[in-house]
Design a protein around this motif. Sequence first.
Motif, short mmCIF file in Angstrom:
data_model
loop_
_atom_site.label_atom_id
_atom_site.label_comp_id
_atom_site.label_asym_id
_atom_site.label_seq_id
_atom_site.Cartn_x
_atom_site.Cartn_y
_atom_site.Cartn_z
N VAL A 204 -29.51 -20.19 -15.16
CA VAL A 204 -30.74 -20.97 -14.97
C VAL A 204 -31.65 -20.26 -13.97
N LEU A 205 -31.06 -19.74 -12.90
CA LEU A 205 -31.83 -19.03 -11.87
C LEU A 205 -32.46 -17.76 -12.44
N ILE A 206 -31.70 -17.03 -13.24
CA ILE A 206 -32.23 -15.79 -13.84
C ILE A 206 -33.41 -16.11 -14.75
N ILE A 207 -33.25 -17.12 -15.59
CA ILE A 207 -34.34 -17.50 -16.50
C ILE A 207 -35.55 -17.96 -15.71
N ALA A 208 -35.32 -18.76 -14.65
CA ALA A 208 -36.42 -19.25 -13.83
C ALA A 208 -37.17 -18.09 -13.18
N ILE A 209 -36.44 -17.08 -12.71
CA ILE A 209 -37.09 -15.91 -12.10
C ILE A 209 -37.97 -15.21 -13.13
N TYR A 210 -37.46 -15.04 -14.34
CA TYR A 210 -38.25 -14.38 -15.39
C TYR A 210 -39.50 -15.19 -15.72
N LEU A 211 -39.36 -16.50 -15.87
CA LEU A 211 -40.50 -17.34 -16.25
C LEU A 211 -41.54 -17.42 -15.14
N VAL A 212 -41.10 -17.59 -13.90
CA VAL A 212 -42.05 -17.70 -12.78
C VAL A 212 -42.82 -16.40 -12.59
N THR A 213 -42.12 -15.27 -12.63
CA THR A 213 -42.83 -14.00 -12.47
C THR A 213 -43.79 -13.76 -13.63
N ALA A 214 -43.41 -14.19 -14.82
CA ALA A 214 -44.31 -14.06 -15.97
C ALA A 214 -45.57 -14.90 -15.78
N LEU A 215 -45.40 -16.11 -15.20
CA LEU A 215 -46.56 -16.95 -14.93
C LEU A 215 -47.45 -16.35 -13.85
N GLU A 312 -39.92 -9.05 -12.52
CA GLU A 312 -38.81 -9.96 -12.27
C GLU A 312 -37.60 -9.24 -11.67
N LEU A 313 -37.54 -7.92 -11.81
CA LEU A 313 -36.38 -7.20 -11.29
C LEU A 313 -36.31 -7.23 -9.76
N PHE A 314 -37.45 -7.33 -9.10
CA PHE A 314 -37.43 -7.34 -7.63
C PHE A 314 -36.81 -8.61 -7.06
N PRO A 315 -37.28 -9.80 -7.45
CA PRO A 315 -36.60 -11.01 -6.94
C PRO A 315 -35.16 -11.13 -7.44
N ALA A 336 -24.00 -5.28 -11.28
CA ALA A 336 -24.73 -5.18 -12.55
C ALA A 336 -26.24 -5.08 -12.30
N VAL A 337 -26.76 -5.95 -11.45
CA VAL A 337 -28.20 -5.96 -11.19
C VAL A 337 -28.63 -4.71 -10.43
N ALA A 338 -27.83 -4.30 -9.43
CA ALA A 338 -28.17 -3.10 -8.65
C ALA A 338 -28.18 -1.86 -9.53
N ALA A 339 -27.22 -1.76 -10.45
CA ALA A 339 -27.17 -0.60 -11.34
C ALA A 339 -28.41 -0.57 -12.25
N LEU A 340 -28.77 -1.72 -12.82
CA LEU A 340 -29.95 -1.78 -13.68
C LEU A 340 -31.22 -1.51 -12.88
N PHE A 341 -31.31 -2.08 -11.70
CA PHE A 341 -32.47 -1.89 -10.83
C PHE A 341 -32.63 -0.41 -10.48
N SER A 342 -31.52 0.26 -10.18
CA SER A 342 -31.55 1.68 -9.85
C SER A 342 -32.05 2.50 -11.03
N VAL A 343 -31.53 2.22 -12.21
CA VAL A 343 -31.90 2.98 -13.39
C VAL A 343 -33.38 2.81 -13.71
N VAL A 344 -33.87 1.59 -13.63
CA VAL A 344 -35.29 1.35 -13.93
C VAL A 344 -36.19 2.13 -12.98
N ASN A 345 -35.84 2.14 -11.71
CA ASN A 345 -36.65 2.88 -10.73
C ASN A 345 -36.54 4.39 -10.94
N LEU A 346 -35.33 4.88 -11.22
CA LEU A 346 -35.15 6.31 -11.43
C LEU A 346 -35.88 6.78 -12.68
N VAL A 347 -35.89 5.99 -13.73
CA VAL A 347 -36.63 6.33 -14.94
C VAL A 347 -38.12 6.40 -14.65
#
Length: 621
Positions: A204-215, A312-315, A336-347
């Motif tokens: 629920v928190l993950i979805i809320a973060i995605y929706l709020v940042t999208a708004l 949404e990756l930052f929050p 899991a989140v740190a690995a994805l966050f790292s990859v997105v920034n490195l790319v």
Amino acid sequence: MNGLPVSSEGAGKAAKIHYAIAACLFFFFLSLFFSFTVPVSDPDFWWHIATGKWMAEQGSLMHQDAFTIADTVSEDGSRSAFILKQYWLAQLIFFWVYDFTGFPGIIVLRALIFALLFYLLFRLMRKAGAGHLLSVGMIYLSIVAVVNETQYIGDKPQMWSSLFSVAVIFLLSHVRDGKRPALILLPVVMLVWSNMHGGFILGVLIIAIYLVTALIFRSGKKQEYIAGAVAILASACNPNGWSAFSVFLPLFLGSSSLQRGYQTAIVEMQSIFQHARIQAIPRMMPHLTALFGISVISALLNIRGWRNIRKELFPLYLVACIMGFMAIRFIIFFVAVAALFSVVNLVSVRQRIIGRFNFFSSGRAAILYLLLTASSLIGLGVQFSVAGNETSSLRTGTVYDGTREGVTSFIKQNAIRGNMFNDYTDGGYYLWRLYPEIKVFIDGRGLSLARFQLFRTAIDNPFAPVSETGQQRFTPYYRKILDEAGVNIVAIPACDSVSGTLIGLAAALLQDSDWTVVYVDASAAVFLRRTPDNLPVISSNPVPKTLVYEYIMAAAQAASQSPHARMMPNWRYAMAYAYNGLGDKESALSYLTDYLKAAPYDSQARMIREEIEYEIRRSRQ
């Protein structure tokens, strides 16, 4: 590849490379799956499968606890009601799989879930634009951090939360792209998740973060908001609704003294900083430290490119850091989140510095890329295969940790009945094997925090004075607890094999004429109350106290070899106690003196040393 035009010859090379890498990836993840097929060892598994069995036999959810001794302490029952019903679907799946396939099915199920978790994380990294080498490297770092360094791979409903948390992020990334299957699957996953584990509130928190940042950044689409809202509403369709928030939020917003006492005693609820100083963590957990360092450094390197990545990756990363620092049980989500966050920034850094690069534009580059990727995948796959060959249940035939089997077999063979006081960790296995003839005092569900406090006091401080109506009586605390609960069996370790701490209750029962030890092994000592029903068992199973002292000594010596031995001198006290019980006063005094050098304020130990010194002087006269 990468959307650039290539010649027909280049396309042919690209296709061959694609299939070659796909084969290597298959080998890598198959080997990873194999390495996860270790025996069942999580102590919580047993009360989950026992509950699943009970529900399957009764045809209903468990509304009242059937396994433990009736509680004599009044307490708000909301926590108990939540725990009894929150895992119902996962518990039934455990039992159905076990009933149909036995323990091998449970092991394969667990291995599939964790292999799928890391595969979905790999797909997220590839979707973010990472190459195979970077993605596999970060996956390997994540696996070692979770499996080897935190050892948080267990057979319990939380494994579904680990999988679904990554699955929700994966589905949300496809919802953004307007993929219809993801729009349908997101609410379905949240519905299933909410009936398996209370960790669905993380979804629920993950979805809320995605929706709020999208708004906030006006980057969302109508279908994204609808799918997210439906998924959140679907998560309320479980026996407890959204009451999981009221259970888990105190972990972060403060809690009662009972809650704090429980949290500090349960390893998975402790912070890693309770197990090591900050400066020691890089040495103890190098891969986890490296992952955190890469995530921070990659974000700093990509400051100029933050506008180009998903906001949404930052929050999400910040939340994952807070959770991971607060409790060990959340580290797998942080990883899991740190690995994805790292990859997105490195790319993003790579694209900004060198632009998009097509490996297949030249034959040599394509061959080099193939060799590097294939050798990495094969090398890591071989490493996982070797590990699996040493520990896999599919090869060794050992399907579960049978450490406590001796105690339960003894109780069953002697037809012992009644209420049992037991160790918290062992309670789940005892209720799985001994219910309904035996009811346990406590188990890993932690249904009653007040009872857990009674348990800790009886174990650690059995001679604490009892206070009644403002008056203190010299009645040992442990007698009051055992009498009020109607306990006629006690099965507890005499010494903790990890810390070497002497279990106070075991020492007290050894000297109590109302109790007799009838069984002892490396996991526990069994004491029976001297009642008419127990006397036949007591008379036919004589166990000299010397065996208990020898067991305490063996456990303390094992603990002395641990890395924490220098920091935790408790094993020396246990050795002194055992030698004293065996009549070797000189050795007892030696260990006790060494113990007091590290723990000079232990008044009880000083008193015992004075008694031993007196006995030695008297024996020499």
